[in-house]
Structure formats: C-alpha cells, structure tokens
Scaffold this active site. Sequence first.
Site, PDB file in Angstrom:
ATOM      1  CD  GLU A 162     -50.802  52.425 -17.393  1.00  0.00           C
ATOM      2  OE1 GLU A 162     -51.678  51.932 -18.101  1.00  0.00           O
ATOM      3  OE2 GLU A 162     -51.054  53.064 -16.361  1.00  0.00           O
ATOM      4  CB  CYS A 197     -46.401  61.788 -16.978  1.00  0.00           C
ATOM      5  SG  CYS A 197     -46.759  61.119 -15.368  1.00  0.00           S
ATOM      6  CB  CYS A 205     -45.654  52.678  -5.721  1.00  0.00           C
ATOM      7  SG  CYS A 205     -44.948  53.980  -4.682  1.00  0.00           S
ATOM      8  CB  CYS A 230     -50.404  57.186  -1.300  1.00  0.00           C
ATOM      9  SG  CYS A 230     -48.736  57.798  -0.980  1.00  0.00           S
ATOM     10  CB  CYS A 259     -51.888  56.200  -5.158  1.00  0.00           C
ATOM     11  SG  CYS A 259     -50.863  55.991  -6.631  1.00  0.00           S
ATOM     12  N   GLY A 265     -44.694  54.691  -9.352  1.00  0.00           N
ATOM     13  CA  GLY A 265     -43.512  54.561  -8.510  1.00  0.00           C
ATOM     14  C   GLY A 265     -43.114  55.817  -7.780  1.00  0.00           C
ATOM     15  CD  GLU A 266     -41.209  58.781  -3.793  1.00  0.00           C
ATOM     16  OE1 GLU A 266     -42.383  59.173  -3.779  1.00  0.00           O
ATOM     17  OE2 GLU A 266     -40.236  59.545  -3.932  1.00  0.00           O
ATOM     18  CB  SER A 318     -43.773  64.094  -8.265  1.00  0.00           C
ATOM     19  OG  SER A 318     -44.868  64.130  -7.376  1.00  0.00           O
ATOM     20  CB  SER A 322     -47.386  63.674  -2.864  1.00  0.00           C
ATOM     21  OG  SER A 322     -47.106  63.572  -4.242  1.00  0.00           O
ATOM     22  CG  LEU A 323     -48.528  68.734   2.416  1.00  0.00           C
ATOM     23  CD1 LEU A 323     -47.373  68.174   3.218  1.00  0.00           C
ATOM     24  CD2 LEU A 323     -48.513  70.262   2.477  1.00  0.00           C
ATOM     25  CG  HIS A 324     -51.653  64.152  -1.122  1.00  0.00           C
ATOM     26  ND1 HIS A 324     -51.966  64.888  -2.239  1.00  0.00           N
ATOM     27  CD2 HIS A 324     -50.763  63.218  -1.537  1.00  0.00           C
ATOM     28  CE1 HIS A 324     -51.305  64.406  -3.283  1.00  0.00           C
ATOM     29  NE2 HIS A 324     -50.556  63.407  -2.883  1.00  0.00           N
ATOM     30  CG  ASN A 358     -57.851  61.772 -11.733  1.00  0.00           C
ATOM     31  OD1 ASN A 358     -58.739  62.404 -12.287  1.00  0.00           O
ATOM     32  ND2 ASN A 358     -56.604  62.198 -11.664  1.00  0.00           N
ATOM     33  CB  CYS A 386     -52.788  62.317 -11.049  1.00  0.00           C
ATOM     34  SG  CYS A 386     -51.922  63.684 -11.658  1.00  0.00           S
TER      35      CYS A 386
HETATM   36  N1  SAH Z   1     -44.603  58.833  -5.908  1.00  0.00           N
HETATM   37  C1  SAH Z   1     -44.633  60.167  -6.420  1.00  0.00           C
HETATM   38  C2  SAH Z   1     -45.238  60.239  -7.816  1.00  0.00           C
HETATM   39  C3  SAH Z   1     -46.654  59.805  -7.764  1.00  0.00           C
HETATM   40  S1  SAH Z   1     -47.896  60.279  -8.881  1.00  0.00           S
HETATM   41  C4  SAH Z   1     -45.401  61.062  -5.472  1.00  0.00           C
HETATM   42  O1  SAH Z   1     -46.014  60.546  -4.551  1.00  0.00           O
HETATM   43  O2  SAH Z   1     -45.363  62.271  -5.624  1.00  0.00           O
HETATM   44  C5  SAH Z   1     -48.032  61.991  -8.940  1.00  0.00           C
HETATM   45  C6  SAH Z   1     -49.159  62.628  -8.115  1.00  0.00           C
HETATM   46  O3  SAH Z   1     -50.453  62.039  -8.322  1.00  0.00           O
HETATM   47  C7  SAH Z   1     -48.881  62.524  -6.630  1.00  0.00           C
HETATM   48  O4  SAH Z   1     -49.107  63.767  -6.024  1.00  0.00           O
HETATM   49  C8  SAH Z   1     -49.926  61.539  -6.201  1.00  0.00           C
HETATM   50  O5  SAH Z   1     -50.183  61.654  -4.833  1.00  0.00           O
HETATM   51  C9  SAH Z   1     -51.083  61.919  -7.077  1.00  0.00           C
HETATM   52  N2  SAH Z   1     -52.136  60.903  -7.119  1.00  0.00           N
HETATM   53  C10 SAH Z   1     -52.010  59.598  -6.813  1.00  0.00           C
HETATM   54  N3  SAH Z   1     -53.201  58.974  -6.956  1.00  0.00           N
HETATM   55  C11 SAH Z   1     -54.087  59.900  -7.371  1.00  0.00           C
HETATM   56  C12 SAH Z   1     -55.472  59.872  -7.730  1.00  0.00           C
HETATM   57  N4  SAH Z   1     -56.160  58.728  -7.707  1.00  0.00           N
HETATM   58  N5  SAH Z   1     -56.040  61.012  -8.114  1.00  0.00           N
HETATM   59  C13 SAH Z   1     -55.322  62.159  -8.194  1.00  0.00           C
HETATM   60  N6  SAH Z   1     -54.023  62.246  -7.887  1.00  0.00           N
HETATM   61  C14 SAH Z   1     -53.407  61.141  -7.485  1.00  0.00           C
END
Ligand code: SAH
Length: 371
Positions: free
Chosen positions: A104, A117, A124, A128, A131, A172-173, A204, A226-228, A303, A346
């Site tokens: 997508e 985007c 991937c 995570c 995701c 993807g990463e 990212s 993507s720290l989280h 999301n 996202c």
């Molecule tokens: N692999 C890359 C790009 C991923 S998508 C990365 O990890 O950064 C971009 C962002 O969306 C990342 O910060 C990812 O962690 C976040 N993301 C993934 N799933 C999500 C969700 N369900 N809700 C909100 N953000 C999400």
Amino acid sequence: MSASAVTLPAKDGGKLSLLGMPGPRLIEFFENLDEKPYRAQQIMRWLYQRHENDFDAMTDLSAVLRKQLAEMTTLELPPVLKREHSDDGTRKWLLDVGGNQAVETVYIPEPNRGTLCISSQAGCALDCAFCATGHQGFNRNLSSAEIMSQVVLAAREIAPATITNVVFMGMGEPLANYRNVLPVVQILIDDHAYGLSRRRVTISTAGVVPQIVKLASDCNVALAVSLHAPTDELRDRLVPINRVHPIAELLDACWAYAAGQASRQITFEYVLLDGVNDSVPQARQLIKLLRNRPAKVNLIPFNAFPESGFKCSTQSAIDAFWKTVRDGGLITTIRRPRGDDIAAACGQLAGRVRDRQRVRLGDRVMGASSP
Ligand code: SAH
C-alpha cells in the site's frame, strides 16, 4: 551496466526497469550504449518531472535511442488493485507486486504540503506488537523499481497537486531493505528528478542501528525513530529489535546521526497504548532519555486493528502525556489520524502478504523455534 545490479520485476520478462536507477547508475547505463552521460539527466526529467511513460514521447532523445530503450528496458508500474479516497482527502493505492503479494501507498494532502507514505517491503519481519503489517509477517523486500513506482504512480494521479514530502512509513522496515531503499532516496533528492530537500524525505526505522550509522554517511535525510517505550524492559516487548539493539545503543547512533546534519532534530515516534506506555511516570522517563538532545517527539494515538490486543489511550491520558513531555522541554506533537476511514492510518497498512519467513524477529530473538 550489469543487469544484476538492479533487482528486476520478474513480470517484465527480464527487462531492466529504469525506474529506481539513480543518476550514477543511469550514466553508466547510457555510457554502455555509447551515449553521453547527460542522457541520464534527460531521462530523469522525463520520468520524474514530466511523468512520461512512453519512450516515443521523449523527443530530445534520438529515434534510435528511443527504440533501443523500448526494446531493452521497461517503465511498467505495478498494477493497481484498488484505489481509495478518504473523506479527508487522503488517497490509498493497493499495488500488485506479483506472487499474490500487494503493498500500500498513501497520499496525505495538507494545506501547505502533500506527503506520500511509501512501502519498502511486502510485510515486515520486525514483529512490533502493535503493528498490523508486522502481524502479517514478512514476504520479501521490494525492488528499487517497485518502491520508486509508488512515487511515480502517485505523482501522476494526484497532478496538478504535488508531492512535497516522502516518508518511508508504509509497510516494511526501510533500513532492513537498505540496498533498494538508498537509490530511491537518491532519486528523490536529485535536482533532475524530484529535487526534494533532505529534510523532506524521512526514513522511519524501528532501530536497525548499523544501518542508521551507514545512512548517516551515505545520505543523511530526515530520520524518525519508532521508540514507543522509555525502558528496555517494555521496549523489548513492543519493538523486539530492541533485544538486539537496546535503547542506549539506538540513541547513541541517533545523536551521532544528528551531529552529522548540523543537529537537525530526530523525530521520536511514540504510539500511545492504553495502560501500557502512556502513564505520566513513563512520560518523565522519556524526557530523561531525550532532554537536551536534538530530539522532538511525535505522539501517535494507536490505530486499532482486529486482534491487536491493544487499545488506544484515553484522550485524558494522551493530553496528560503530551503536557508532561512538553513541560519537560521537548517539542511534542500529536499525530492526527488521517484516512482512518479507509484504513490508511499508521500501522493499519496490511496490503496482502503471505508470510514466507514464518520465523519473525520476535521468535528468533527469544530463541523459540517455529514450524
Ligand atoms: N518500520 C518503520 C516504518 C513503520 S510505520 C518503523 O518502525 O518506523 C510508521 C510508524 O507507525 C512507526 O512509528 C510505527 O511504529 C507506527 N505504527 C505501527 N503500527 C501502528 C498502529 N497500529 N497505530 C499507530 N502507529 C503505528
């Protein structure tokens, strides 16, 4: 130019795709045809500025060269399986990349910019926990041509609107597909192609540290991480690559990266998960990690997608987290979900992926065996 230097889309019967070939590779290609190096610039302008996909229309190339190009190469884009328009103007394309895989691409218009985007992999492997793409598993890396095609297709279809920013935040990463992502980045910033400034192209990453180091020397575009989670204990669970490259190592690479670009800030993405990582004490831990550093924080309300097992934080938790981090001295924004009525937000990008790898990073690192 050796054909093996470029990953070929299989369907094109072995024809070389010119899409995704950066300037130096195109120059090499034309030199092998006994053509002048400036042909590379001419073709890039046709492909990326005038959105032309028919060699015959490229009138500043000789008829002989046009014929040669048509015989040897292809400009074919992956077929579009589905186009969706959100009520807020967001657009989403589902692209068929062969082998029953689909990825997508999302375009997000805003008053002063238009952000595309793009996806870098079918699926991937990083797994995570929150995701949707990760839940599908990993199939394969996209070729440079397949990644570039997403930009070409969107640019054509949104005209006269334009793409002002590109973010590698789709499926993807990107740093796990470095070899094919880098040429696309180079084309995006090339004045003969899209001519975007480095701050308008964002990679990212979930934290593939060795490739962050490499990117710093190859092409230091904007970096989002993507720290989280503010502790290794929690991040190990949410972002399994943390078990390989823990927070301290990741942040060291980030500060070195920022130092190489005149301390332009790195964006730290932080998805807010109800009761998991959204408390005020956790916000304070986050401040400690990032304070007095070239860092800004982008809070992403989670999301939801079916079977994720997580809930989005409450509005009051989001507000309290935001206020705490901001009062701690960090520039902090909250990402407004866009296109969520068409599942374009996202982490909702799922495309269609058949997991070929089965063993994903989470399993590998934990030492679990997989069928
Ligand atoms: N692999 C890359 C790009 C991923 S998508 C990365 O990890 O950064 C971009 C962002 O969306 C990342 O910060 C990812 O962690 C976040 N993301 C993934 N799933 C999500 C969700 N369900 N809700 C909100 N953000 C999400």
